[in-house]
Design an enzyme around this catalytic site. Structure first.
Site, PDB file in Angstrom:
ATOM      1  CG  PHE A 134      35.034  -9.371  -5.501  1.00  0.00           C
ATOM      2  CD1 PHE A 134      35.206 -10.749  -5.424  1.00  0.00           C
ATOM      3  CD2 PHE A 134      34.995  -8.775  -6.751  1.00  0.00           C
ATOM      4  CE1 PHE A 134      35.329 -11.515  -6.569  1.00  0.00           C
ATOM      5  CE2 PHE A 134      35.115  -9.538  -7.910  1.00  0.00           C
ATOM      6  CZ  PHE A 134      35.273 -10.910  -7.817  1.00  0.00           C
ATOM      7  CE  LYS A 166      37.451 -13.755 -21.030  1.00  0.00           C
ATOM      8  NZ  LYS A 166      36.201 -12.962 -21.276  1.00  0.00           N
ATOM      9  N   GLY A 167      42.302 -12.857 -16.202  1.00  0.00           N
ATOM     10  CA  GLY A 167      42.652 -11.799 -15.250  1.00  0.00           C
ATOM     11  C   GLY A 167      44.097 -11.346 -15.248  1.00  0.00           C
ATOM     12  NE  ARG A 227      38.036  -9.764 -17.752  1.00  0.00           N
ATOM     13  CZ  ARG A 227      38.233 -10.802 -16.942  1.00  0.00           C
ATOM     14  NH1 ARG A 227      39.239 -10.786 -16.098  1.00  0.00           N
ATOM     15  NH2 ARG A 227      37.421 -11.842 -16.967  1.00  0.00           N
ATOM     16  CG  ASP A 272      39.454 -15.971  -3.042  1.00  0.00           C
ATOM     17  OD1 ASP A 272      39.610 -15.525  -1.901  1.00  0.00           O
ATOM     18  OD2 ASP A 272      38.331 -16.214  -3.523  1.00  0.00           O
ATOM     19  CD  GLU A 320      45.460 -16.588 -10.996  1.00  0.00           C
ATOM     20  OE1 GLU A 320      45.344 -15.971 -12.064  1.00  0.00           O
ATOM     21  OE2 GLU A 320      44.628 -17.440 -10.600  1.00  0.00           O
ATOM     22  CG  ASP A 321      43.636 -12.625 -11.556  1.00  0.00           C
ATOM     23  OD1 ASP A 321      43.839 -13.732 -11.021  1.00  0.00           O
ATOM     24  OD2 ASP A 321      42.513 -12.297 -12.004  1.00  0.00           O
ATOM     25  CE  LYS A 365      40.172 -12.135  -2.665  1.00  0.00           C
ATOM     26  NZ  LYS A 365      38.790 -11.704  -2.980  1.00  0.00           N
ATOM     27  CG  ASP A 379      36.014 -10.611 -14.133  1.00  0.00           C
ATOM     28  OD1 ASP A 379      36.851 -11.306 -13.515  1.00  0.00           O
ATOM     29  OD2 ASP A 379      34.913 -11.059 -14.500  1.00  0.00           O
TER      30      ASP A 379
HETATM   31  P1  IMP Z   1      41.082 -19.332  -6.104  1.00  0.00           P
HETATM   32  O1  IMP Z   1      41.060 -20.616  -6.847  1.00  0.00           O
HETATM   33  O2  IMP Z   1      39.963 -19.249  -5.107  1.00  0.00           O
HETATM   34  O3  IMP Z   1      42.421 -18.974  -5.513  1.00  0.00           O
HETATM   35  O4  IMP Z   1      40.634 -18.234  -7.134  1.00  0.00           O
HETATM   36  C1  IMP Z   1      41.435 -17.478  -7.929  1.00  0.00           C
HETATM   37  C2  IMP Z   1      40.571 -16.842  -8.993  1.00  0.00           C
HETATM   38  O5  IMP Z   1      39.337 -16.320  -8.443  1.00  0.00           O
HETATM   39  C3  IMP Z   1      41.275 -15.639  -9.588  1.00  0.00           C
HETATM   40  O6  IMP Z   1      42.044 -15.985 -10.697  1.00  0.00           O
HETATM   41  C4  IMP Z   1      40.133 -14.734  -9.958  1.00  0.00           C
HETATM   42  O7  IMP Z   1      39.653 -15.061 -11.237  1.00  0.00           O
HETATM   43  C5  IMP Z   1      39.028 -15.054  -8.956  1.00  0.00           C
HETATM   44  N1  IMP Z   1      39.006 -14.080  -7.857  1.00  0.00           N
HETATM   45  C6  IMP Z   1      39.182 -14.339  -6.550  1.00  0.00           C
HETATM   46  N2  IMP Z   1      39.076 -13.228  -5.817  1.00  0.00           N
HETATM   47  C7  IMP Z   1      38.844 -12.218  -6.688  1.00  0.00           C
HETATM   48  C8  IMP Z   1      38.660 -10.801  -6.532  1.00  0.00           C
HETATM   49  O8  IMP Z   1      38.690 -10.223  -5.431  1.00  0.00           O
HETATM   50  N3  IMP Z   1      38.449 -10.111  -7.687  1.00  0.00           N
HETATM   51  C9  IMP Z   1      38.408 -10.690  -8.911  1.00  0.00           C
HETATM   52  N4  IMP Z   1      38.576 -11.992  -9.092  1.00  0.00           N
HETATM   53  C10 IMP Z   1      38.793 -12.759  -7.992  1.00  0.00           C
END
Ligand code: IMP
Length: 176
Positions: A151, A42-43, A164, A102, A98-99, A130, A158
């Protein structure tokens, strides 16, 4: 119970300026073409809504929803699609929106899956990145802001489905 504190990292005026810059770059890069924006639910919903209104090439819209097995503040490594695209993407110029990146696991999985469907082009636009948290190598084509570990919430992002709605991006302190 520990109180959750938030601290503004990017106020809404700064976000608005940066999203406008990204939209301008995307418009120039895709001049004369039609884009399919693929938002990750949803982000990305607020970022995508602002981004698309700044892009001046014709855009279509679709969404995917992905789940990673793990708790809300940590990815575990396994990703799956829980809501797929409704649009065939073969031959289309596709831009994933994408939001936040990570570990990189979500996007590297989605890019691999969508590439198999043979789009004309496939790029990624992430609002936040990040970089130092990567578990797999992944670089987005367009990034709003690179941020340190921590975070963040607001502007669509969220923590346990909260925050959000915040118009600014905020760092969450004191989360377990
Ligand atoms: P990845 O697969 O670890 O790159 O994760 C990406 C997803 O993790 C994002 O779409 C978010 O839903 C969630 N996420 C990672 N870090 C954060 C944060 O700092 N705040 C909120 N959501 C996060």
């Amino acid at each position: 119970m520990t109180e959750i504190k938030t601290e503004i990292l990017f106020p809404k005026e700064v976000i608005s300026r940066r999203v406008g810059e990204l939209a301008g770059r995307i418009s120039r890069d895709y001049d004369g073409r039609e884009l399919l924006l693929v938002g990750i639910l949803k982000g990305a919903f607020i970022f995508m809504a602002d981004l698309i209104r700044g892009i001046n090439v014709p855009c279509r819209v679709d969404f995917v929803r992905l789940a990673s097995y793990g708790c809300s503040s940590q990815s575990s490594g396994k990703v799956r699609i829980t809501k797929d695209l409704e649009t065939p993407i073969a031959g289309r110029d596709v831009l994933i929106v994408e939001d936040i990146i990570d570990t990189g696991l979500t996007l590297s999985y989605l890019v691999k899956v969508l590439r198999e469907r043979e789009p004309a082009s496939l790029r990624v636009c992430a609002f936040l990145d990040k970089k130092e948290r990567r578990q797999v190598p992944f670089d987005a084509d367009y990034v709003g802001f690179t941020i340190p570990d921590g975070f963040v919430v607001g502007y669509g992002l969220d923590f346990n489905e909260n925050f959000r709605f915040l118009p600014d991006v905020c760092v969450l302190h004191d989360i377990a």
